[in-house]
Motif scaffolding. Structure first.
Motif, PDB file in Angstrom:
ATOM      1  N   VAL A 298      -8.027  -1.995  -1.317  1.00  0.00           N
ATOM      2  CA  VAL A 298      -7.413  -0.867  -0.614  1.00  0.00           C
ATOM      3  C   VAL A 298      -8.184  -0.618   0.675  1.00  0.00           C
ATOM      4  O   VAL A 298      -9.345  -0.198   0.657  1.00  0.00           O
ATOM      5  CB  VAL A 298      -7.422   0.390  -1.527  1.00  0.00           C
ATOM      6  CG1 VAL A 298      -6.733   1.560  -0.847  1.00  0.00           C
ATOM      7  CG2 VAL A 298      -6.760   0.079  -2.854  1.00  0.00           C
TER       8      VAL A 298
ATOM      9  N   LEU B  83     -10.278  -3.313  -7.695  1.00  0.00           N
ATOM     10  CA  LEU B  83      -9.167  -2.560  -7.123  1.00  0.00           C
ATOM     11  C   LEU B  83      -9.531  -2.000  -5.750  1.00  0.00           C
ATOM     12  O   LEU B  83      -8.783  -2.163  -4.779  1.00  0.00           O
ATOM     13  CB  LEU B  83      -8.786  -1.421  -8.088  1.00  0.00           C
ATOM     14  CG  LEU B  83      -7.861  -0.343  -7.540  1.00  0.00           C
ATOM     15  CD1 LEU B  83      -6.489  -0.929  -7.224  1.00  0.00           C
ATOM     16  CD2 LEU B  83      -7.691   0.799  -8.535  1.00  0.00           C
TER      17      LEU B  83
ATOM     18  N   MET C 188       0.813  -1.204   0.000  1.00  0.00           N
ATOM     19  CA  MET C 188       0.000   0.000   0.000  1.00  0.00           C
ATOM     20  C   MET C 188       0.853   1.262   0.000  1.00  0.00           C
ATOM     21  O   MET C 188       0.444   2.285  -0.499  1.00  0.00           O
ATOM     22  CB  MET C 188      -0.916   0.017   1.225  1.00  0.00           C
ATOM     23  CG  MET C 188      -1.972  -1.038   1.148  1.00  0.00           C
ATOM     24  SD  MET C 188      -2.870  -0.845  -0.373  1.00  0.00           S
ATOM     25  CE  MET C 188      -3.152  -2.513  -0.805  1.00  0.00           C
TER      26      MET C 188
ATOM     27  N   GLY D 239      -4.997  -0.591 -11.667  1.00  0.00           N
ATOM     28  CA  GLY D 239      -4.937  -1.836 -10.892  1.00  0.00           C
ATOM     29  C   GLY D 239      -5.173  -2.998 -11.847  1.00  0.00           C
ATOM     30  O   GLY D 239      -6.001  -3.860 -11.605  1.00  0.00           O
ATOM     31  N   THR D 240      -4.403  -3.006 -12.924  1.00  0.00           N
ATOM     32  CA  THR D 240      -4.686  -3.920 -14.051  1.00  0.00           C
ATOM     33  C   THR D 240      -4.529  -5.400 -13.689  1.00  0.00           C
ATOM     34  O   THR D 240      -5.151  -6.254 -14.304  1.00  0.00           O
ATOM     35  CB  THR D 240      -3.793  -3.565 -15.250  1.00  0.00           C
ATOM     36  OG1 THR D 240      -4.237  -4.278 -16.381  1.00  0.00           O
ATOM     37  CG2 THR D 240      -2.322  -3.866 -15.001  1.00  0.00           C
TER      38      THR D 240
HETATM   39  C1  LIG Z   1      -7.545  -7.882  -7.040  1.00  0.00           C
HETATM   40  S1  LIG Z   1      -6.353  -7.368  -8.164  1.00  0.00           S
HETATM   41  C2  LIG Z   1      -7.397  -7.058  -9.558  1.00  0.00           C
HETATM   42  C3  LIG Z   1      -6.649  -7.167 -10.840  1.00  0.00           C
HETATM   43  C4  LIG Z   1      -7.480  -6.941 -12.085  1.00  0.00           C
HETATM   44  N1  LIG Z   1      -7.977  -5.614 -12.177  1.00  0.00           N
HETATM   45  C5  LIG Z   1      -8.577  -7.945 -12.202  1.00  0.00           C
HETATM   46  O1  LIG Z   1      -9.733  -7.538 -12.196  1.00  0.00           O
HETATM   47  O2  LIG Z   1      -8.314  -9.128 -12.337  1.00  0.00           O
HETATM   48  C6  LIG Z   1      -6.003  -5.766  -7.616  1.00  0.00           C
HETATM   49  C7  LIG Z   1      -4.763  -5.188  -8.256  1.00  0.00           C
HETATM   50  O3  LIG Z   1      -4.694  -3.809  -7.888  1.00  0.00           O
HETATM   51  C8  LIG Z   1      -3.360  -3.477  -7.615  1.00  0.00           C
HETATM   52  N2  LIG Z   1      -3.350  -2.316  -6.733  1.00  0.00           N
HETATM   53  C9  LIG Z   1      -3.572  -2.278  -5.421  1.00  0.00           C
HETATM   54  N3  LIG Z   1      -3.495  -1.009  -4.973  1.00  0.00           N
HETATM   55  C10 LIG Z   1      -3.227  -0.235  -6.041  1.00  0.00           C
HETATM   56  C11 LIG Z   1      -3.029   1.155  -6.231  1.00  0.00           C
HETATM   57  N4  LIG Z   1      -3.086   1.996  -5.221  1.00  0.00           N
HETATM   58  N5  LIG Z   1      -2.772   1.601  -7.475  1.00  0.00           N
HETATM   59  C12 LIG Z   1      -2.714   0.726  -8.504  1.00  0.00           C
HETATM   60  N6  LIG Z   1      -2.882  -0.589  -8.383  1.00  0.00           N
HETATM   61  C13 LIG Z   1      -3.143  -1.069  -7.172  1.00  0.00           C
HETATM   62  C14 LIG Z   1      -2.782  -4.730  -7.013  1.00  0.00           C
HETATM   63  O4  LIG Z   1      -1.404  -4.789  -7.187  1.00  0.00           O
HETATM   64  C15 LIG Z   1      -3.497  -5.825  -7.788  1.00  0.00           C
HETATM   65  O5  LIG Z   1      -2.744  -6.223  -8.893  1.00  0.00           O
END
Ligand SMILES: C[S@@+](CC[C@H](N)C(=O)[O-])C[C@H]1O[C@@H](n2cnc3c(N)ncnc32)[C@H](O)[C@@H]1O
Length: 586
Positions: free
Chosen positions: A285, A281, A2, A212-213
């Motif tokens: 968080v 995403l 985080m 958050g790909t």
């Molecule tokens: C549960 S996964 C979902 C991945 C994808 N979007 C999906 O639907 O399969 C959440 C992703 O968000 C990323 N993530 C978490 N906090 C983030 C932030 N503040 N900014 C960008 N990405 C973030 C994590 O690293 C993780 O790869």
């Protein structure tokens, strides 16, 4: 993880290209510069749709990249061809309201890409890592919050009690995510995007951001729903391992050249993407401040449309409501779906004990079925989503929310009528009743309408605030509906008077009742006519009350026979066959 959260406006210092040739992948700046040109061109158009004019003089690198993917770059050819929608069972109906979502099957290209990335990884390893992911998801589902939280046990170590935790994805976990979660997430995003393109069939995003790909799930869904129409995608994730896998899968399917993979937000503060997507995403968080920052960032980076998809749980729904409330407060956005209104969400109230979520049926890929050890390859993906459109200088004619109620649960089919829980355009959750008397077609539609579809036909009875909660008293409604329905029906024929019930009479021994069976005829195989049941036992003794009480208390004696009393004479057994039957069998 985080702490490495993306800072809006941070300089784009890393462009993740993984194993790609640096020369083939466009830099983020190039993409944004090109994107800026596109937006200027778009703003000069009167139509709000983002279909671009083909202007050879201002041909950009982006155009060249598009040309690689598209055989022709004329404006007409960039419209989505409904025939190209690839899912076998998903039909495009003439009337969008009669569209049934059917079952989603993952595109073959995604199957192949995942297979090639996972080549050589042992199955048991994938399952072990997948169980860690499931444990983390279950622990953060919101079920462990609160005083009366149940005890959850780990799937990986069944003797361990689960505590709330998010996992930091490493290369192994990111690979396991491809099989364990990505298919489900893909299906949810795909369904949300289909909804978007149903509402705005002319919208073709030229540039898209997937925040958050993860392994690039939303990009795959976008490519699928736009039938491969080339869109320049910027994929952002704080996790380098996830970005690596996203790039690998993209490379295997040969769309990586149209994508930029980055751990940081675009540096250009004026950058705005036609489509911003954030899938699963916000439920990752925990910190509310960080979430608020993220919501602001994703809205700032949205040029036209924002699609947020999250878990179909109360927690996922809460995250969706946070985005909705925040954007409505800003006053520069319209809710396109699923809500048909801009009022406060009627289900965002704790008392309703319900949450807005939808379901999409999917066919599980074989590997996913093995990892999850499910008995069938069919699964229902539950998800919550939100589609918002930004009102801006380039997009002045904001689309209004749909005027049709949205169905919030599967239709409840009753005899002669259907009950639908809907969110109606006035901002209420309501339970509506669609009886047969509204017309054959409408009734048929009500029986076929899907969870999450729009309901355009109105209702005979609509009771506000009663759809809020599948826990609402269905029986009460069924009564209302039945009464309403009965009024519409033709009067029924009067029922035949019932035969009088057999009455129990005690007779003195030796008495002969008028309805006494004719034992002589019984012995010949005749059946007595139904009549009074004769109790031929001796009259009860004056103190028999006590004995009755004892038998009611369950002392083992048959009811009504005082202990020690001589047993009644054996009841003659009636012949099994009626005389008529006997005739037939002869
Ligand atoms: C549960 S996964 C979902 C991945 C994808 N979007 C999906 O639907 O399969 C959440 C992703 O968000 C990323 N993530 C978490 N906090 C983030 C932030 N503040 N900014 C960008 N990405 C973030 C994590 O690293 C993780 O790869």
């Amino acid at each position: 993880m985080m702490r490495r959260a993306i800072r809006h406006g941070a300089k784009l210092s890393t462009t993740w290209t993984g194993n790609l040739q640096p020369s083939t992948a466009p830099t983020a700046d190039a993409v944004l510069a090109n994107h800026h040109v596109d937006r200027q061109r778009l703003s000069s158009k009167s139509s709000p749709a983002t279909t671009r004019d083909h202007d050879p003089a201002s041909s950009t690198r982006h155009d060249q990249q598009l040309a690689k993917v598209e055989p022709s770059s004329s404006p007409g050819s960039r419209r989505r061809d409904p025939k190209l929608v690839p899912f076998g069972s998903t039909k495009i109906d003439k009337d969008p309201h009669r569209h049934k979502s059917g079952m989603t099957v993952l595109p073959a290209a995604l199957h192949d890409a995942v297979d090639s990335v996972l080549q050589g990884t042992p199955g048991p390893d994938i399952r072990r890592h997948a169980l860690r992911i499931f444990d983390s998801l279950r622990s953060t589902s919101g079920i462990l919050d609160g005083k009366n939280a149940p005890r959850l046990f780990s799937l990986l170590h069944p003797e361990q009690v689960l505590t709330k935790h998010h996992i930091a994805y490493d290369a192994n976990l990111a690979r396991a995510y491809l099989v364990s979660r990505m298919p489900h997430n893909f299906v949810a995003v795909d369904r949300a995007l289909r909804e978007l393109f149903k509402i705005r069939p002319d919208f073709i995003p030229v540039s898209a951001l997937d925040l958050g790909t993860g392994p690039g799930t939303a990009i795959w869904a976008l490519r699928d729903t736009t039938a491969g129409a080339a869109t320049l995608v910027t994929a952002v994730d704080v996790n380098a391992a996830m970005l690596g896998v996203a790039a690998e899968v993209g490379k295997a399917a040969k769309w990586h050249e149209n994508a930029v993979f980055s751990e940081f937000m675009p540096a250009n503060p004026n950058a705005a993407f036609d489509l911003t997507m954030a899938a699963y995403l916000l439920s990752e968080v925990e910190d509310p401040k960080m979430r608020a920052n993220l919501i602001k960032t994703m809205w700032d980076l949205t040029g036209d449309t924002l699609v947020v998809v999250d878990r179909g749980t109360p927690l996922g729904f809460q995250r969706i409501v946070e985005v909705r409330d925040w954007v409505i407060k800003q006053g520069n956005g319209t809710v396109l779906a699923p809500c048909p209104h801009m009022n406060t969400c009627p289900l965002a109230n704790d008392k309703t004990r319900d949450w807005c979520h939808f379901a999409q049926r999917m066919q599980l890929p074989h590997k996913t079925q093995l990892v999850r050890k499910t008995p069938t390859n069919i699964d229902d993906v539950k998800f919550s989503y939100l589609i918002l459109r930004k009102t801006s200088s380039t997009n002045t004619s904001s689309t209004a929310p749909s005027p049709h109620p949205r169905v919030l649960s599967p239709p409840m089919k009753r005899g002669g009528h259907v009950l639908l829980d809907v969110c109606d355009p006035s901002g209420h959750a309501a339970r509506i009743i669609v009886p047969k008397s509204m017309g054959k077609d409408i009734y048929k539609d009500a029986r076929k309408v899907g969870w999450g579809d729009q309901w355009p036909h109105g209702a005979k009875v609509s009771v506000p605030n009663r759809g809020a909660g599948r826990f609402a008293d269905v029986a009460e409604f069924t009564d209302v509906a039945d009464k309403k329905d009965k009024k519409d029906k033709k009067p029924k024929k009067p029922k035949k008077p019932k035969k009088p019930k057999a009455e129990r009479v005690t007779v003195e021994e030796g008495d002969v009742s008028p309805a006494e069976p004719d034992f002589a005829s019984l012995s010949e195989g005749m059946v007595p006519r139904p009549g009074r049941v004769v109790d031929a036992r001796p009259p009860a003794a004056p103190d028999a009350g006590k004995a009755h009480a004892a038998s009611a208390a369950g002392d083992g004696e048959p009811e009504g026979s005082p202990p020690g009393a001589p047993s009644p004479p054996p009841t003659p057994r009636a012949g099994r066959r009626s005389p008529r039957r006997k005739l037939f069998t002869q």
